[in-house]
Scaffold this motif. Sequence first.
Motif, PDB file in Angstrom:
ATOM      1  N   PHE A 158       0.900  -1.125  -0.156  1.00 45.98           N
ATOM      2  CA  PHE A 158      -0.047   0.167   0.085  1.00 45.98           C
ATOM      3  C   PHE A 158       0.905   1.365   0.017  1.00 45.98           C
ATOM      4  O   PHE A 158       1.846   1.375   0.731  1.00 45.98           O
ATOM      5  N   PRO A 159       0.569   2.426  -0.895  1.00 46.05           N
ATOM      6  CA  PRO A 159       1.462   3.516  -0.888  1.00 46.05           C
ATOM      7  C   PRO A 159       1.939   4.058   0.602  1.00 46.05           C
ATOM      8  O   PRO A 159       3.048   4.313   0.442  1.00 46.05           O
TER       9      PRO A 159
ATOM     10  N   ASP B  17       2.633   2.756   3.181  1.00 43.28           N
ATOM     11  CA  ASP B  17       3.732   1.871   3.562  1.00 43.28           C
ATOM     12  C   ASP B  17       4.898   1.977   2.861  1.00 43.28           C
ATOM     13  O   ASP B  17       6.120   2.074   3.521  1.00 43.28           O
ATOM     14  N   SER B  18       4.837   2.156   1.718  1.00 38.15           N
ATOM     15  CA  SER B  18       5.918   2.601   0.793  1.00 38.15           C
ATOM     16  C   SER B  18       6.586   3.651   1.218  1.00 38.15           C
ATOM     17  O   SER B  18       7.913   3.827   1.413  1.00 38.15           O
ATOM     18  N   TYR B  19       5.689   4.838   1.437  1.00 40.27           N
ATOM     19  CA  TYR B  19       6.241   6.017   1.711  1.00 40.27           C
ATOM     20  C   TYR B  19       6.702   6.087   3.220  1.00 40.27           C
ATOM     21  O   TYR B  19       7.843   6.588   3.303  1.00 40.27           O
ATOM     22  N   ALA B  20       6.221   5.246   4.266  1.00 39.60           N
ATOM     23  CA  ALA B  20       6.697   5.170   5.501  1.00 39.60           C
ATOM     24  C   ALA B  20       8.113   4.557   5.490  1.00 39.60           C
ATOM     25  O   ALA B  20       8.994   4.935   5.921  1.00 39.60           O
ATOM     26  N   VAL B  21       8.373   3.524   4.686  1.00 38.83           N
ATOM     27  CA  VAL B  21       9.775   2.802   4.825  1.00 38.83           C
ATOM     28  C   VAL B  21      10.817   3.583   4.175  1.00 38.83           C
ATOM     29  O   VAL B  21      11.992   3.835   4.615  1.00 38.83           O
ATOM     30  N   GLN B  22      10.420   4.309   2.990  1.00 39.98           N
ATOM     31  CA  GLN B  22      11.300   5.223   2.427  1.00 39.98           C
ATOM     32  C   GLN B  22      11.578   6.428   3.242  1.00 39.98           C
ATOM     33  O   GLN B  22      12.684   6.694   3.324  1.00 39.98           O
ATOM     34  N   SER B  23      10.466   6.820   3.737  1.00 37.94           N
ATOM     35  CA  SER B  23      11.096   7.985   4.644  1.00 37.94           C
ATOM     36  C   SER B  23      11.967   7.723   5.763  1.00 37.94           C
ATOM     37  O   SER B  23      12.805   8.440   6.573  1.00 37.94           O
ATOM     38  N   GLN B  24      11.654   6.304   6.559  1.00 31.66           N
ATOM     39  CA  GLN B  24      12.456   5.761   7.623  1.00 31.66           C
ATOM     40  C   GLN B  24      13.940   5.673   7.150  1.00 31.66           C
ATOM     41  O   GLN B  24      14.768   6.212   7.912  1.00 31.66           O
ATOM     42  N   ALA B  25      14.140   5.186   5.903  1.00 31.67           N
ATOM     43  CA  ALA B  25      15.567   4.837   5.294  1.00 31.67           C
ATOM     44  C   ALA B  25      16.206   6.282   5.306  1.00 31.67           C
ATOM     45  O   ALA B  25      17.251   6.453   5.872  1.00 31.67           O
ATOM     46  N   ALA B  26      15.257   7.455   4.579  1.00 36.57           N
ATOM     47  CA  ALA B  26      15.955   8.541   4.633  1.00 36.57           C
ATOM     48  C   ALA B  26      16.264   9.090   5.814  1.00 36.57           C
ATOM     49  O   ALA B  26      17.265  10.004   5.945  1.00 36.57           O
TER      50      ALA B  26
END
Length: 462
Positions: free
Chosen positions: A153-154, A156-165
């Motif tokens: 789900f988008p 979740d995608s945004y959440a993991v990308q922002s955590q990595a960043a």
Amino acid sequence: MTALPSDQSVLAESRAVELDRVDPLEGFRDLFHIPRAGDILSAMGKPYLGNPSDPCVYLCGNSLGLMPRATREAVIQELDDWARLGVEGHFHAKHPWYPAHEFVREPAARLVGALPHEVVAMNSLTVNLHLMMATFYRPTSERHAIVIEDSAFPSDSYAVQSQAALHGFDPADAIIRLRPRDGEHALRTDDILEALDRHGRRVALVLLGGVNYLTGQVMDFARITAHARVLGIPIGWDLAHAVGNVPLALHDWGADFACWCSYKYLNSGAGAVAGCFVHERHAANTAPLHHPGAIKRLAGWWGNDPATRFRMTSDFVPVASADAWSLSNPPVLALAPVRVSLELFDRATMPALRRKSERLTAYLQDLIDAIPAAARALRVLTPREPAARGCQLSLAVLDRPRELHAALTASGVVCDFREPNVIRVAPVPLYNTFHDCWRFASILSTHLAASSTAVSSRPNVQ
Ligand SMILES: Cc1ncc(COP(=O)(O)O)c(C=O)c1O
């Protein structure tokens, strides 16, 4: 406008009526408000050609569950207690507010297969994913990747990308996306395990949807969780489409954490208070924040041990439960619908719901298979094996999907559309009937027949 057989065959309307008559959960539908087709279309400013008081064919519990009749009174009770008691409502309301989250703890634990102190109702889903990642995503320069499904789900995608960043890593490098094999729609468990083996040393977290929002595929929770744990990788599950839909055993599977929302199959209203699971091997860690063995977490006063919370000191003393991750005092108006809804799950019980759900979904699949035009017009993306799906069927529409969705809507069907061409339909065992499935298939069949006639009579303009 019935385009399905009306004789005595298994696909006849009488078959649906008979299946409903012998349904042991049949009485639960009356505990819900079923919107009227005429009301929905009139709110959309569109005409409805049927009888306006017809109940709609509601197959959208995967997006927003229907309202239990008891919810209105439960919310009004909180308002009345507030009006009557002011601050004393914290301890003297009918359902005292101070422990408002306690009333949903045990039923929620039963639904997700957890110990009561492993679950907490708080916040909303994406917020909880971030809170969990603050604890369970502890990247290093060698090990910082997060594994998700490509069709996560988008949010979740945004959440993991922002955590990595947030931790200084390039999301393009840090996020590993699992894709089905060419020509397939579902992920194979063996391929997931193989990907974890292959990337193992790089992976700091696995975060998967327990039931994929787009395809309706149910993951093999037990095998994937066990494999991640053997590799020493923390694993969390997004249960938005799983909770209240399929049986869950989070504690026994050994997942590190899980998060879910309550507005889909849990019927607690748009934006309802979400839920969170932390396995007791972590939840039992009450070391103070500065202690070297302390679990890393973001803290707020509601995560402090209630026994010392009102000493109002500056030292955080985590409570030995998932509540240690809660930050703020519970939203009582929003928790009342969750309480009402979970009472219904306790009455119906998940095993009985699952039994009905398997029958309903199989029946819907049989009906769709029997529509002559469906083989050319649709592909069912959802796995056929009952263990690999919940109640949702995802239909990829090959020609003019938006028009088909609009036609279904105009005929009183409520189902949703996901880009680029997927119509999701979810017969929910608490309130949907076999006759709902039959009505849906009948309407679908009529529109597919009409559109295939239109296509064959369209001039060839290639
Ligand atoms: C699988 C999944 N994850 C996350 C979300 C986002 O939920 P929320 O808006 O409650 O954070 C949704 C919403 O539908 C979802 O389906």
